[in-house]
Each structure stands twice: as structure tokens, then as C-alpha cells.
Design a protein around this motif. Structure first.
Motif, mmCIF file in Angstrom:
data_model
loop_
_atom_site.group_PDB
_atom_site.id
_atom_site.type_symbol
_atom_site.label_atom_id
_atom_site.label_comp_id
_atom_site.label_asym_id
_atom_site.label_seq_id
_atom_site.Cartn_x
_atom_site.Cartn_y
_atom_site.Cartn_z
ATOM 1 N N THR A 90 0.840 -1.195 0.000
ATOM 2 C CA THR A 90 0.000 0.000 0.000
ATOM 3 C C THR A 90 0.873 1.241 0.000
ATOM 4 O O THR A 90 1.793 1.367 0.826
ATOM 5 C CB THR A 90 -0.925 0.017 1.229
ATOM 6 N N ILE A 91 0.607 2.159 -0.929
ATOM 7 C CA ILE A 91 1.379 3.394 -1.070
ATOM 8 C C ILE A 91 0.495 4.582 -0.692
ATOM 9 O O ILE A 91 -0.684 4.630 -1.044
ATOM 10 C CB ILE A 91 1.897 3.571 -2.508
ATOM 11 N N GLU A 92 1.082 5.549 0.028
ATOM 12 C CA GLU A 92 0.348 6.760 0.371
ATOM 13 C C GLU A 92 1.170 7.993 -0.003
ATOM 14 O O GLU A 92 2.401 7.958 -0.016
ATOM 15 C CB GLU A 92 0.005 6.792 1.864
ATOM 16 N N GLN A 93 0.468 9.074 -0.319
ATOM 17 C CA GLN A 93 1.122 10.325 -0.687
ATOM 18 C C GLN A 93 1.563 11.085 0.571
ATOM 19 O O GLN A 93 0.862 11.087 1.588
ATOM 20 C CB GLN A 93 0.171 11.208 -1.504
ATOM 21 N N LEU A 94 2.727 11.706 0.476
ATOM 22 C CA LEU A 94 3.228 12.516 1.580
ATOM 23 C C LEU A 94 2.608 13.911 1.522
ATOM 24 O O LEU A 94 2.344 14.438 0.430
ATOM 25 C CB LEU A 94 4.747 12.631 1.513
ATOM 26 N N GLU A 95 2.385 14.506 2.675
ATOM 27 C CA GLU A 95 1.845 15.864 2.706
ATOM 28 C C GLU A 95 2.836 16.854 2.113
ATOM 29 O O GLU A 95 2.441 17.797 1.419
ATOM 30 C CB GLU A 95 1.508 16.250 4.151
ATOM 31 N N GLU A 96 4.126 16.626 2.366
ATOM 32 C CA GLU A 96 5.172 17.473 1.801
ATOM 33 C C GLU A 96 6.309 16.580 1.304
ATOM 34 O O GLU A 96 6.658 15.587 1.938
ATOM 35 C CB GLU A 96 5.715 18.460 2.844
ATOM 36 N N PRO A 97 6.892 16.906 0.156
ATOM 37 C CA PRO A 97 8.016 16.098 -0.366
ATOM 38 C C PRO A 97 9.199 16.112 0.604
ATOM 39 O O PRO A 97 9.442 17.100 1.289
ATOM 40 C CB PRO A 97 8.362 16.800 -1.688
ATOM 41 N N VAL A 98 9.923 15.008 0.629
ATOM 42 C CA VAL A 98 11.120 14.896 1.466
ATOM 43 C C VAL A 98 12.264 14.388 0.593
ATOM 44 O O VAL A 98 12.054 13.906 -0.526
ATOM 45 C CB VAL A 98 10.895 13.951 2.661
ATOM 46 N N THR A 99 13.467 14.492 1.109
ATOM 47 C CA THR A 99 14.653 14.024 0.392
ATOM 48 C C THR A 99 15.153 12.732 1.030
ATOM 49 O O THR A 99 15.328 12.668 2.252
ATOM 50 C CB THR A 99 15.763 15.089 0.423
#
Length: 259
Positions: A90-99
Motif C-alpha cells: 500500500t502506497i500513500e502520498q506525503l503531505e510534503e516532499p522529502v529528500t
């Protein structure tokens, strides 16, 4: 004879309850075991493999599904195939991109991995599930992996996380977890080999050069006798010895003549 028989009888009476208790504990232990996790390397920043162990079913019921929830600090995991299960991520979207650790911008993460059994896992058997990932750079923190065990009858949620200062053994259904250790300080490939030449050069620079004379020879070389000089001194001594021996013989001859 009666004393020996009494001693033997007493020994048997003591051993029998102990053996019975040990047998009872061995039967109870598997039923009370938790779903746990072990890792190949718990060092911060290391790439590791976590092995999740399911030792029994749900109150005797066979296991049909295992859902492993990924901690938020872990961005991605790779599930190892298991021939008795279908694997779904299961994949979920992050609220803010990270490195990530490679400098790439990441906008989504692995939220959970679900193993669904083709054939239910019997209560009297165990199975393991492996996930590979990079350990977060957070030494000292405990990484918990809440796991849901679904059976033909019932479900066990291994999701309890101990409060600060609380012992995980006090929990009824603790989540599999492990403590992140300090980073090992390098990848361990070729560090010693690369260091050897640098150390040799440093040692060479640390040794001062010996002063030389006008001919370019060092003081030690100039002061040391040469092989030719040593040979000349040896021959001179030998000649002097022979001359002394001859003089002594001549004196002895004159003394006898005079007599």
C-alpha cells in the motif's frame, strides 16, 4: 539399605513435580509468544532486513492474513516473496516532499505490506516475513511496526506501543519493534586498505633527514669505518706481530751463543 531406599524415593518425589512443571511451561510458552521482529543491522542509516515471525494462530485458529504497517520515518520497503502468500503493498502520498538518503525528492511512501495466505497457516506452525529498508538516522529511538494478524476465526492486533518508561513485556499485544543503534561510521569497504599508504607517508615525513657532509654522505656513513680500512689495519697488525716474533727469536739465539 532402608536409608538408601528412602533417599531415592524422596529424590523421585522431588523430580516428578519439577518435570511436570517444566512440561506445563513448555506447552504454555508457544501460546503466549508474540509476533516479533529481528533485524540484520539496527545501525542508523544502514540497509537492513527485518524478519517478522508469526509463531501461532488466533486462539487456535489458522492465520489467513498478515498486515505489517510501516513506520512513518521509513519511506520505502521491499517485501521478500513468500510461496504461500500473495503480497500487496500500500502506497500513500506525503503531505510534503522529502529528500531520501540518495538526495532524491520523494512524494510518496510505503504505508503497509499485506501477506494473504493461499493456504491458511496452521496454529501449530510458524512462518516468517521479510522486509528490506534503510534504517532512519535516529539513533536511540524505538521503531515500532504495528502488525494485524487475521485468522479464520478472530484477529489479533499486535499494535500496542509502550509508554515512556513502560516495559514492553507488560503489554498484552505489543507491536514488533527494535531500537535504532548509533551509526557504524562508514560502509566498511576498503577503509583499512586506503589508510595504510597514508600512514606510511606520514611516518616517512615524520622521520627527519640525516645531515650530510660536502661529499653528500651522512654523518653516520662518514664516521663508519670502511671495509678497505679495516683490511689494511688487519694486515699491519699481522706484519707487526711477525716482526716481533722474529726479533724475539734472534734475541734468544744470541743468548744461547753467549752462554
Amino acid at each position: 539399605m532402608s536409608l538408601q531406599l528412602s533417599t531415592r524415593a524422596l529424590t523421585r518425589l522431588c523430580v516428578l513435580p519439577a518435570a511436570t512443571t517444566a512440561l506445563a511451561l513448555s506447552l504454555v510458552s508457544p501460546a503466549s509468544a508474540h509476533v516479533g521482529a529481528t533485524v540484520s543491522d539496527a545501525s542508523a542509516g544502514a540497509y537492513t532486513i527485518a524478519t517478522f515471525s508469526v509463531p501461532h494462530g488466533c486462539d487456535g485458529s489458522p492465520t489467513t492474513r498478515i498486515e505489517i504497517q510501516v513506520p512513518e520515518s521509513v519511506l520505502a520497503v521491499t517485501a521478500t516473496r513468500n510461496p504461500f502468500y500473495e503480497v500487496e503493498t500500500t502506497i500513500e502520498q506525503l503531505e510534503e516532499p522529502v529528500t531520501d538518503g540518495h538526495g532524491n525528492e520523494v512524494t510518496e511512501r510505503t504505508a503497509s505490506v499485506v501477506y494473504t495466505a493461499d493456504t491458511p497457516l496452521p496454529d501449530g506452525q510458524r512462518d516468517t516475513f521479510e522486509l528490506s529498508f534503510q534504517v532512519p538516522d535516529a539513533a536511540g529511538e524505538t521503531l515500532a511496526w504495528p502488525t494485524i494478524q487475521t485468522c479464520q476465526k478472530g484477529e489479533t492486533a499486535w499494535t500496542q506501543v509502550p509508554a515512556e518508561g513502560q516495559d514492553a513485556d507488560e503489554l498484552e499485544s505489543p507491536a514488533p519493534s527494535f531500537e535504532i543503534l548509533p551509526a557504524s561510521g562508514g560502509d566498511g569497504h576498503g577503509d583499512e586498505t586506503a589508510a595504510e599508504p597514508a600512514e606510511s607517508e606520514a611516518e616517512a615525513e615524520a622521520v627527519p633527514a640525516e645531515p650530510t657532509d660536502a661529499t653528500g654522505a651522512t654523518e653516520a656513513e662518514a664516521s663508519a669505518p670502511t671495509d678497505d680500512g679495516s683490511s689494511a689495519l688487519g694486515w699491519a697488525g699481522l706484519v707487526a706481530g711477525l716482526l716481533g716474533l722474529a726479533a724475539g727469536g734472534l734475541a734468544l739465539a744470541r743468548t744461547r751463543t753467549t752462554s
